[in-house]
Design a protein around this motif. Structure first.
Motif, PDB file in Angstrom:
ATOM      1  N   THR A 134      14.561 -21.192  56.684  1.00 21.16           N
ATOM      2  CA  THR A 134      14.955 -20.342  57.806  1.00 21.16           C
ATOM      3  C   THR A 134      16.173 -20.921  58.527  1.00 21.16           C
ATOM      4  OG1 THR A 134      12.708 -19.521  58.081  1.00 21.16           O
ATOM      5  CG2 THR A 134      14.164 -19.328  59.991  1.00 21.16           C
ATOM      6  N   ASP A 145      14.147 -13.147  54.966  1.00 16.34           N
ATOM      7  CA  ASP A 145      13.443 -14.424  55.131  1.00 16.34           C
ATOM      8  C   ASP A 145      11.949 -14.209  54.877  1.00 16.34           C
ATOM      9  OD1 ASP A 145      12.963 -17.048  55.651  1.00 16.34           O
ATOM     10  OD2 ASP A 145      13.359 -16.951  57.806  1.00 16.34           O
ATOM     11  N   GLU A 146      11.488 -14.692  53.747  1.00 20.48           N
ATOM     12  CA  GLU A 146      10.087 -14.536  53.323  1.00 20.48           C
ATOM     13  C   GLU A 146       9.610 -13.096  53.502  1.00 20.48           C
ATOM     14  OE1 GLU A 146       7.311 -17.590  54.016  1.00 20.48           O
ATOM     15  OE2 GLU A 146       8.813 -19.147  54.364  1.00 20.48           O
TER      16      GLU A 146
END
Ligand SMILES: Nc1ncnc2c1ncn2[C@@H]1O[C@H](COP(=O)(O)OP(=O)(O)O)[C@@H](O)[C@H]1O
Ligand SMILES: [Mg+2]
Length: 343
Positions: free
Chosen positions: A57, A173-174
């Motif tokens: 991140t 992000d994920e």
């Protein structure tokens, strides 16, 4: 304003969408990102794979102009993320940035508001919202207020919202962490479609399978550093295409069993002495037969044996020589060495 920039900047497949060099970000004494280099070609899906706390991140936030690197540089389609952050912001979409949507408004209304904020006209905004809801399989839910949306629906709406500006580069992000398998595979389809329509995607994930399914190239990140980089096939061949799991009936046999496995498969294995379990990467599943014969000749009785896809833990073990020592996120790691298994 965004439109002006987009017209000026021509993007061709094969250009560098991301060129990051020596990125460092420390939080106090913790070097969260410790010299990351990343190069992503336009028109591709790039996967950044690593466990919780690896620095994924933080890396994305620096690429997306949301965080200033301590040292190092990041260029997005040739533009410096620090010195030309205004231009870079016109070129990217980041999911998660629309967290403060109005819960009482419907999905359609929310998307129209975002479109209007981006300077689109009323009719254009309505058309765009309809198109995106259709694209993301949210048409039926379009009139419902957001507070009635499931986690998976919210994730998709969030992605839809970030696409209103049709950015050439999208950071995810994920995107599927915590989603059920069905919603996860819907997200994968959506991500593939984004790239077909001309976007470049940089996604982070904790799942080897997700990177495997989606990414043209992968960077494995560990403790703030890229420890391996390559195509999915290159990465896999360094790990083996499958993974052997076996347990012995008699715990005293474990050491002999380990030696036999390592001799026959010519690899390093992971042993859990208490559980009497051995795990090892396998380049060639055909070797299983030879291994079983060798174990029988050594007089070792097996309690269980299976051949599975490699796990992220095994990728890490193979590449870094240590397991995933992180807390919590990979709790399924039940067969590791004592210090690895500690959570
Ligand atoms: N704003 C922050 N302040 C202090 N430490 C942070 C901050 N953001 C991240 N960290 C720390 O930096 C490391 C990397 O975090 P992060 O980039 O979120 O990893 P990942 O996304 O791979 O899980 C972790 O040790 C985390 O605790
Ligand atoms: Mg993260």
């Amino acid at each position: 304003m965004g439109v002006e920039h987009k017209e000026k900047i021509r993007i061709t497949d094969g250009d560098w969408a991301v060129e990051a060099s020596g990125l460092v970000k420390a939080f106090g004494a913790n070097r969260a990102v410790d010299g990351v280099n990343l190069n992503v070609r336009a028109g591709t899906i790039y996967g950044v794979l690593g466990p919780n706390g690896a620095g994924k991140t933080t890396t994305i936030r620096m690429l997306a102009t949301l965080l200033r690197p301590d040292t190092g540089t990041a260029r997005i389609f040739g533009h410096d993320a620090v010195k030309e952050s205004q231009i870079v912001r016109q070129l990217i979409g980041v999911t998660g940035q629309y967290a403060s949507v109005d819960e009482s408004l419907s999905a359609t209304e929310n998307l129209i508001i975002f479109s209007r904020l981006l300077g689109l006209g009323r009719a254009e905004s309505r058309r765009k919202a309809g198109e995106l809801l259709e694209e993301f399989g949210l048409t039926e839910a379009a009139r419902r207020p957001l507070k009635d949306f499931s986690g998976g629906m919210r994730r998709r709406l969030d992605l839809a919202a970030s696409l209103i500006a049709q950015p050439p580069l999208i950071f995810l992000d994920e995107p599927t962490t915590g989603l059920d398998p069905r919603t996860r595979s819907q997200m994968w389809d959506t991500i593939r479609r984004l790239v077909k329509t001309g976007s470049t995607v940089l996604l982070t994930t904790q799942y080897l399978e997700e990177a495997d399914q989606l990414a043209d190239r992968i960077a494995v990140i560990d403790r703030g550093q890229v420890v391996a980089e390559g195509t999915v096939d290159e990465l896999k061949s360094s790990v083996g295409t499958s993974s052997l799991h076996l347990s012995v009936q008699n715990p005293q046999d474990i050491e002999t069993a380990r030696q036999t496995v390592e001799r026959m498969l010519k690899v390093q294995s992971i042993v859990s002495y208490e559980a009497g379990k051995i795990t090892a990467p396998m380049a060639n599943a055909d070797l299983v037969t030879d291994l079983l014969i060798a174990l029988r000749e050594a007089g070792i009785r097996l309690a269980e044996m299976s051949v599975q896809k490699p796990t992220l833990d095994e990728v890490f073990l193979t590449i870094t020589g240590h397991g995933v020592k992180d807390e919590g996120s990979l709790a399924s790691y039940e067969y590791g060495k004592a210090e690895v298994a500690k959570v």
